[in-house]
Design a protein around this motif. Structure first.
Motif, mmCIF file in Angstrom:
data_model
loop_
_atom_site.group_PDB
_atom_site.id
_atom_site.type_symbol
_atom_site.label_atom_id
_atom_site.label_comp_id
_atom_site.label_asym_id
_atom_site.label_seq_id
_atom_site.Cartn_x
_atom_site.Cartn_y
_atom_site.Cartn_z
ATOM 1 N N ILE A 6 83.150 49.699 77.395
ATOM 2 C CA ILE A 6 82.608 49.903 78.730
ATOM 3 C C ILE A 6 81.147 49.467 78.755
ATOM 4 O O ILE A 6 80.389 49.767 77.831
ATOM 5 N N ILE A 7 80.771 48.744 79.815
ATOM 6 C CA ILE A 7 79.360 48.460 80.081
ATOM 7 C C ILE A 7 79.011 49.175 81.385
ATOM 8 O O ILE A 7 79.654 48.953 82.410
ATOM 9 N N TYR A 8 78.009 50.026 81.345
ATOM 10 C CA TYR A 8 77.654 50.879 82.485
ATOM 11 C C TYR A 8 76.199 50.628 82.860
ATOM 12 O O TYR A 8 75.297 50.945 82.098
ATOM 13 N N SER A 9 75.992 50.019 84.023
ATOM 14 C CA SER A 9 74.640 49.828 84.547
ATOM 15 C C SER A 9 74.297 51.072 85.362
ATOM 16 O O SER A 9 74.848 51.295 86.444
ATOM 17 N N ALA A 10 73.404 51.916 84.843
ATOM 18 C CA ALA A 10 73.253 53.281 85.344
ATOM 19 C C ALA A 10 72.032 53.459 86.231
ATOM 20 O O ALA A 10 70.920 53.678 85.751
ATOM 21 N N LYS A 11 72.257 53.384 87.546
ATOM 22 C CA LYS A 11 71.202 53.731 88.484
ATOM 23 C C LYS A 11 70.950 55.238 88.451
ATOM 24 O O LYS A 11 69.821 55.711 88.559
ATOM 25 N N ASP A 12 72.045 56.004 88.321
ATOM 26 C CA ASP A 12 71.993 57.452 88.176
ATOM 27 C C ASP A 12 72.636 57.825 86.851
ATOM 28 O O ASP A 12 73.247 56.978 86.190
ATOM 29 N N LEU A 13 72.525 59.074 86.479
ATOM 30 C CA LEU A 13 73.193 59.535 85.271
ATOM 31 C C LEU A 13 74.676 59.184 85.343
ATOM 32 O O LEU A 13 75.330 59.476 86.351
ATOM 33 N N PRO A 14 75.241 58.546 84.314
ATOM 34 C CA PRO A 14 76.675 58.262 84.336
ATOM 35 C C PRO A 14 77.471 59.523 84.613
ATOM 36 O O PRO A 14 77.214 60.579 84.031
ATOM 37 N N ILE A 15 78.422 59.417 85.521
ATOM 38 C CA ILE A 15 79.182 60.578 85.963
ATOM 39 C C ILE A 15 79.876 61.282 84.796
ATOM 40 O O ILE A 15 80.094 62.488 84.826
ATOM 41 N N PHE A 16 80.175 60.551 83.737
ATOM 42 C CA PHE A 16 80.868 61.133 82.592
ATOM 43 C C PHE A 16 80.025 62.210 81.900
ATOM 44 O O PHE A 16 80.551 63.129 81.290
ATOM 45 N N TYR A 17 78.693 62.079 81.987
ATOM 46 C CA TYR A 17 77.815 63.042 81.343
ATOM 47 C C TYR A 17 77.720 64.352 82.123
ATOM 48 O O TYR A 17 77.286 65.368 81.576
ATOM 49 N N THR A 18 78.068 64.315 83.384
ATOM 50 C CA THR A 18 78.031 65.544 84.191
ATOM 51 C C THR A 18 79.441 65.910 84.638
ATOM 52 O O THR A 18 79.664 66.427 85.727
ATOM 53 N N SER A 19 80.399 65.615 83.763
ATOM 54 C CA SER A 19 81.792 65.990 84.002
ATOM 55 C C SER A 19 82.230 66.898 82.856
ATOM 56 O O SER A 19 82.891 66.473 81.914
ATOM 57 N N SER A 20 81.831 68.151 82.941
ATOM 58 C CA SER A 20 82.211 69.127 81.921
ATOM 59 C C SER A 20 82.128 70.519 82.531
ATOM 60 O O SER A 20 82.007 70.668 83.752
ATOM 61 N N ASP A 21 82.189 71.521 81.684
ATOM 62 C CA ASP A 21 82.166 72.895 82.180
ATOM 63 C C ASP A 21 80.825 73.538 81.841
ATOM 64 O O ASP A 21 80.735 74.447 81.025
ATOM 65 N N ASN A 22 79.759 73.014 82.459
ATOM 66 C CA ASN A 22 78.455 73.644 82.276
ATOM 67 C C ASN A 22 77.745 73.721 83.629
ATOM 68 O O ASN A 22 78.252 73.242 84.647
ATOM 69 N N LEU B 288 74.998 72.299 84.866
ATOM 70 C CA LEU B 288 74.578 71.041 85.478
ATOM 71 C C LEU B 288 75.764 70.312 86.104
ATOM 72 O O LEU B 288 75.647 69.760 87.207
ATOM 73 N N SER B 289 76.909 70.297 85.422
ATOM 74 C CA SER B 289 78.094 69.635 85.974
ATOM 75 C C SER B 289 78.560 70.326 87.251
ATOM 76 O O SER B 289 78.936 69.662 88.228
ATOM 77 N N ARG B 290 78.525 71.647 87.264
ATOM 78 C CA ARG B 290 78.924 72.376 88.471
ATOM 79 C C ARG B 290 77.937 72.109 89.608
ATOM 80 O O ARG B 290 78.340 72.020 90.776
ATOM 81 N N PHE B 291 76.673 71.972 89.265
ATOM 82 C CA PHE B 291 75.676 71.659 90.288
ATOM 83 C C PHE B 291 75.930 70.280 90.895
ATOM 84 O O PHE B 291 75.829 70.097 92.116
ATOM 85 N N LYS B 292 76.282 69.295 90.050
ATOM 86 C CA LYS B 292 76.573 67.961 90.567
ATOM 87 C C LYS B 292 77.787 67.995 91.493
ATOM 88 O O LYS B 292 77.801 67.335 92.546
ATOM 89 N N MET B 293 78.818 68.764 91.131
ATOM 90 C CA MET B 293 79.975 68.921 92.025
ATOM 91 C C MET B 293 79.533 69.531 93.355
ATOM 92 O O MET B 293 79.982 69.115 94.433
ATOM 93 N N TYR B 294 78.664 70.523 93.257
ATOM 94 C CA TYR B 294 78.137 71.187 94.451
ATOM 95 C C TYR B 294 77.406 70.178 95.350
ATOM 96 O O TYR B 294 77.638 70.125 96.561
ATOM 97 N N VAL B 295 76.559 69.359 94.759
ATOM 98 C CA VAL B 295 75.797 68.364 95.522
ATOM 99 C C VAL B 295 76.741 67.366 96.180
ATOM 100 O O VAL B 295 76.609 67.044 97.373
#
Length: 326
Positions: free
Chosen positions: A114-130, A132-139
């Motif tokens: 995978i090549i990821y040009s990241a304007k924002d944090l890659p979604i994979f890093y905020t896809s977990s059970d913590n 910050l990830s819940r906050f991103k879902m909230y946003v």
């Protein structure tokens, strides 16, 4: 658009490329389309035309974009598949599941990357059970849905199945060969989101500070990957604006994911487009600093800039809390 014999022949040749050795194309087409052997033979021998519906059915079965059909024809037209609009937790869960399945099928192939040009944090890093990830879902749901609009973050309750679907997507990314292109602004949108919802009184002081700490831990994790993960390469690009483009490459096929809303994306396997995007990303990397092979000093300079941003927001939130005269 009319499907010509040349286009149909090219499309079928692409299908044949991904079939296991000694597997009959005629038998496969007959099975997928639920038609007779003779009808399948007429289509593969170009005596009969594939209908648009049949073409779509074949492309979905082989996880190919329908634009494979149009690669010979209009060179300035690209057919894309797009994800559904997200307006609820259920839609977001479906999005995570579909993203996981899309990537799982492609990345199951040997030597995929995978090549990821990241304007924002890659979604994979905020896809977990913590937190910050819940906050991103909230946003995301605050911006995309009317369902929970205006509720405080502490009252936001993502379903167990939603968190589980997000976590599976994050885990898939953790063990892949990945190249990412960042700027020090890659964390800016997350910092702005924390500050905005804190100022809107939808985040408490304590939770805002915890989110800053979680963000710092995430950056620390990326810094550790740079130093220790041989499958991971991080480029620092100061010249070009990133745009969250994701290019998945295998020895057989390439697939491009381009966002058109906050989360929703277009997916295409158009050969000409993918070649152009791959060349563009390669140019980005040539004009970037490969931190994975840089010295410790260069790595620390890059990551310290981000730590200082996070510390600045933490200080601002703490200061406002101390200066509360009421």
């Amino acid at each position: 658009m009319k499907i010509t014999n040349e286009m149909q022949e090219f499309f079928l040749s692409k299908i044949k490329e991904v079939l296991p050795k000694n597997t009959s194309l005629i038998d496969t087409v007959a099975e997928v389309l639920d038609i007779s052997y003779d009808a399948a033979h007429r289509r593969t021998s170009l005596k009969s035309k594939l209908s648009l519906e049949e073409s779509i059915k074949l492309s979905r079965h082989f996880n190919m974009s329908i634009d494979q059909l149009y690669e010979i024809g209009l060179q300035n037209v690209v057919a894309v598949e797009k994800t559904q609009v997200i307006t609820s937790q259920e839609d977001l869960e479906t999005y995570f599941k579909a993203s996981h399945e899309n990537l799982r099928q492609i990345l199951a192939m040997k030597d995929s990357e995978i090549i990821y040009s990241a304007k924002d944090l890659p979604i994979f890093y905020t896809s977990s059970d913590n937190l910050l990830s819940r906050f991103k879902m909230y946003v995301w749901l605050q911006l995309l849905s009317e369902e929970n609009n205006g509720i405080a973050f502490e009252n936001f309750a993502p379903s167990v199945s939603l968190v589980s679907a997000a976590s599976r997507l994050g885990e898939l990314y953790a063990n892949l060969k990945v190249t990412e292109i960042w700027d020090i602004t890659t964390i800016n949108s997350t910092l702005k989101q924390i500050h905005f919802y804190y100022k809107s009184t939808l985040l408490t002081n304590d939770i805002a500070i915890k989110l800053c700490n979680d963000l710092k831990k995430l950056v620390e994790m990326v810094e550790e990957k740079v130093a220790n993960d041989l499958q991971y390469q991080l480029y620092y690009n100061e010249l070009l604006l990133m745009n969250n483009t994701v290019l998945v490459k295998t020895p057989i096929i390439k697939t491009l994911f381009v966002p058109y809303t906050i989360l929703s994306y277009y997916k295409t396997s158009d050969t000409q487009t993918l070649t152009q995007v791959d060349q563009h990303l390669q140019r980005q990397m040539r004009n970037s600093k490969l931190l994975s092979s840089a010295g410790k000093k260069e790595q620390r300079i890059f990551f310290n800039k981000m730590y200082k941003k996070i510390d600045a927001l933490t200080y601002l939130i703490d200061a406002e809390n101390v200066l509360d005269f009421e």
